[in-house]
Scaffold this motif. Structure first.
Motif, PDB file in Angstrom:
ATOM      1  N   UNK A   1    -115.971 -53.599 -21.987  1.00  0.00           N
ATOM      2  CA  UNK A   1    -114.938 -53.921 -21.011  1.00  0.00           C
ATOM      3  C   UNK A   1    -113.702 -53.106 -21.342  1.00  0.00           C
ATOM      4  N   UNK A   2    -113.117 -52.522 -20.328  1.00  0.00           N
ATOM      5  CA  UNK A   2    -111.840 -51.835 -20.525  1.00  0.00           C
ATOM      6  C   UNK A   2    -110.762 -52.900 -20.423  1.00  0.00           C
ATOM      7  N   UNK A   3    -110.264 -53.265 -21.580  1.00  0.00           N
ATOM      8  CA  UNK A   3    -109.477 -54.471 -21.756  1.00  0.00           C
ATOM      9  C   UNK A   3    -107.986 -54.187 -21.765  1.00  0.00           C
ATOM     10  N   UNK A   4    -107.220 -55.012 -21.055  1.00  0.00           N
ATOM     11  CA  UNK A   4    -105.768 -55.023 -21.229  1.00  0.00           C
ATOM     12  C   UNK A   4    -105.489 -55.781 -22.521  1.00  0.00           C
ATOM     13  N   UNK A   5    -104.986 -55.091 -23.525  1.00  0.00           N
ATOM     14  CA  UNK A   5    -104.766 -55.734 -24.822  1.00  0.00           C
ATOM     15  C   UNK A   5    -103.857 -56.951 -24.669  1.00  0.00           C
ATOM     16  N   UNK A   6    -102.694 -56.771 -24.074  1.00  0.00           N
ATOM     17  CA  UNK A   6    -101.900 -57.917 -23.630  1.00  0.00           C
ATOM     18  C   UNK A   6    -102.389 -58.225 -22.225  1.00  0.00           C
ATOM     19  N   UNK A   7    -103.042 -59.347 -22.006  1.00  0.00           N
ATOM     20  CA  UNK A   7    -103.715 -59.596 -20.730  1.00  0.00           C
ATOM     21  C   UNK A   7    -102.737 -59.733 -19.575  1.00  0.00           C
ATOM     22  N   UNK A   8    -103.237 -59.434 -18.398  1.00  0.00           N
ATOM     23  CA  UNK A   8    -102.399 -59.522 -17.210  1.00  0.00           C
ATOM     24  C   UNK A   8    -101.901 -60.937 -16.974  1.00  0.00           C
ATOM     25  N   UNK A   9    -102.694 -61.927 -17.334  1.00  0.00           N
ATOM     26  CA  UNK A   9    -102.240 -63.300 -17.108  1.00  0.00           C
ATOM     27  C   UNK A   9    -101.079 -63.682 -18.017  1.00  0.00           C
ATOM     28  N   UNK A  10    -100.812 -62.859 -19.042  1.00  0.00           N
ATOM     29  CA  UNK A  10     -99.628 -63.034 -19.877  1.00  0.00           C
ATOM     30  C   UNK A  10     -98.581 -61.956 -19.603  1.00  0.00           C
ATOM     31  N   UNK A  11     -98.675 -61.336 -18.426  1.00  0.00           N
ATOM     32  CA  UNK A  11     -97.695 -60.309 -18.082  1.00  0.00           C
ATOM     33  C   UNK A  11     -97.936 -58.990 -18.772  1.00  0.00           C
ATOM     34  N   UNK A  12     -99.180 -58.693 -19.129  1.00  0.00           N
ATOM     35  CA  UNK A  12     -99.488 -57.433 -19.777  1.00  0.00           C
ATOM     36  C   UNK A  12     -99.300 -56.242 -18.847  1.00  0.00           C
ATOM     37  N   UNK A  13     -98.987 -55.103 -19.428  1.00  0.00           N
ATOM     38  CA  UNK A  13     -98.774 -53.886 -18.651  1.00  0.00           C
ATOM     39  C   UNK A  13    -100.086 -53.321 -18.151  1.00  0.00           C
ATOM     40  N   UNK A  14    -100.024 -52.603 -17.030  1.00  0.00           N
ATOM     41  CA  UNK A  14    -101.202 -51.912 -16.516  1.00  0.00           C
ATOM     42  C   UNK A  14    -101.202 -50.436 -16.899  1.00  0.00           C
ATOM     43  N   UNK A  15    -100.248 -50.024 -17.725  1.00  0.00           N
ATOM     44  CA  UNK A  15    -100.233 -48.652 -18.217  1.00  0.00           C
ATOM     45  C   UNK A  15    -101.308 -48.418 -19.259  1.00  0.00           C
ATOM     46  N   UNK A  16    -101.666 -47.172 -19.488  1.00  0.00           N
ATOM     47  CA  UNK A  16    -102.798 -46.837 -20.349  1.00  0.00           C
ATOM     48  C   UNK A  16    -102.573 -47.165 -21.817  1.00  0.00           C
ATOM     49  N   UNK A  17    -101.328 -47.341 -22.250  1.00  0.00           N
ATOM     50  CA  UNK A  17    -101.071 -47.734 -23.626  1.00  0.00           C
ATOM     51  C   UNK A  17    -101.418 -49.190 -23.905  1.00  0.00           C
ATOM     52  N   UNK A  18    -101.859 -49.902 -22.874  1.00  0.00           N
ATOM     53  CA  UNK A  18    -102.283 -51.294 -23.024  1.00  0.00           C
ATOM     54  C   UNK A  18    -103.766 -51.464 -22.731  1.00  0.00           C
ATOM     55  N   UNK A  19    -104.511 -50.336 -22.666  1.00  0.00           N
ATOM     56  CA  UNK A  19    -105.935 -50.371 -22.301  1.00  0.00           C
ATOM     57  C   UNK A  19    -106.775 -49.822 -23.441  1.00  0.00           C
TER      58      UNK A  19
END
Length: 216
Positions: free
Chosen positions: A133-151
């Motif tokens: 899974x290409x994961x948002x390290x800080x998840x979107x449900x916690x306001x994680x960024x959609x930039x590539x430094x969070x993937x």
């Protein structure tokens, strides 16, 4: 906490061919919400990374283990947030992760993270056959960024059922922390920084939460 602003897709347009949180199951079918659905939240769709970040070279990143589970390379995936998402936002019953998903980097652009980590993108990666899974390290449900430094590509382990894959275990942590923030037991910033530093530290609590009837 240095700010790194990105235009939605322009900055990474040269990197066509990347996945998002999920491909077929990497949630690629869930597109960003229409503006009228999310405009009430005032989302800026800008990434504020938790450390200085520069786009890595192919093969320059590697995962490491913490408590026996993979965590991303902090040089390549420091994690990041969208600072326009507040605790009030997350507690709003109308809040949906689609308000952030693919709003800054497209599904195709996210595929480049496989190359950064030297991982071959699985040919079969859906349903029970999903292994990455290409994961948002800080998840979107916690306001994680959609930039590539969070993937980052979260893959494995082999030989276990889907619910035992690492990305499914991390989902438990994300659900647990989101509910803790909504209940006022953990500040949003603490949850964001904690999961970015080491998501595995919360797994015992998340497993107990799951076993007690929480969102797994």
């Amino acid at each position: 906490m240095p700010r790194q602003h990105r235009s939605r897709e322009r900055r990474y347009s040269e990197h066509a061919g990347r996945p998002g949180r999920r491909e077929n199951p990497d949630r690629s079918r869930e597109q960003a919400a229409p503006a009228q659905d999310c405009s009430i939240f005032g989302i800026t769709c800008e990434s504020q990374y938790l450390a200085q970040w520069r786009q890595p070279r192919p093969g320059s990143c590697s995962t490491r283990l913490s408590h026996g589970y993979p965590v991303p390379d902090p040089r390549c995936t420091p994690g990041g947030i969208d600072a326009s998402v507040s605790e009030e936002t997350i507690r709003n019953p109308a809040w949906r992760t689609k308000c952030l998903r693919n709003c800054q980097s497209s599904e195709a652009e996210k595929h480049v993270t496989y190359k950064w980590y030297g991982i071959v993108k699985p040919r079969e990666n859906s349903g029970e056959s999903q292994v990455c899974e290409l994961d948002h390290l800080v998840p979107l449900e916690l306001g994680g960024a959609d930039g590539l430094g969070n993937i980052w590509p979260e893959c494995g382990p082999a030989g276990v059922s889907l619910d035992g894959r690492y990305f499914k275990l991390k989902d438990r942590v994300e659900n647990y922390l989101a509910d803790e923030v909504k209940a006022g037991r953990i500040p949003l910033a603490e949850a964001q920084q904690g999961i970015a530093a080491d998501w595995t530290r919360y797994l015992p609590e998340a497993n107990r939460y799951c076993a007690a009837g929480g969102r797994c």
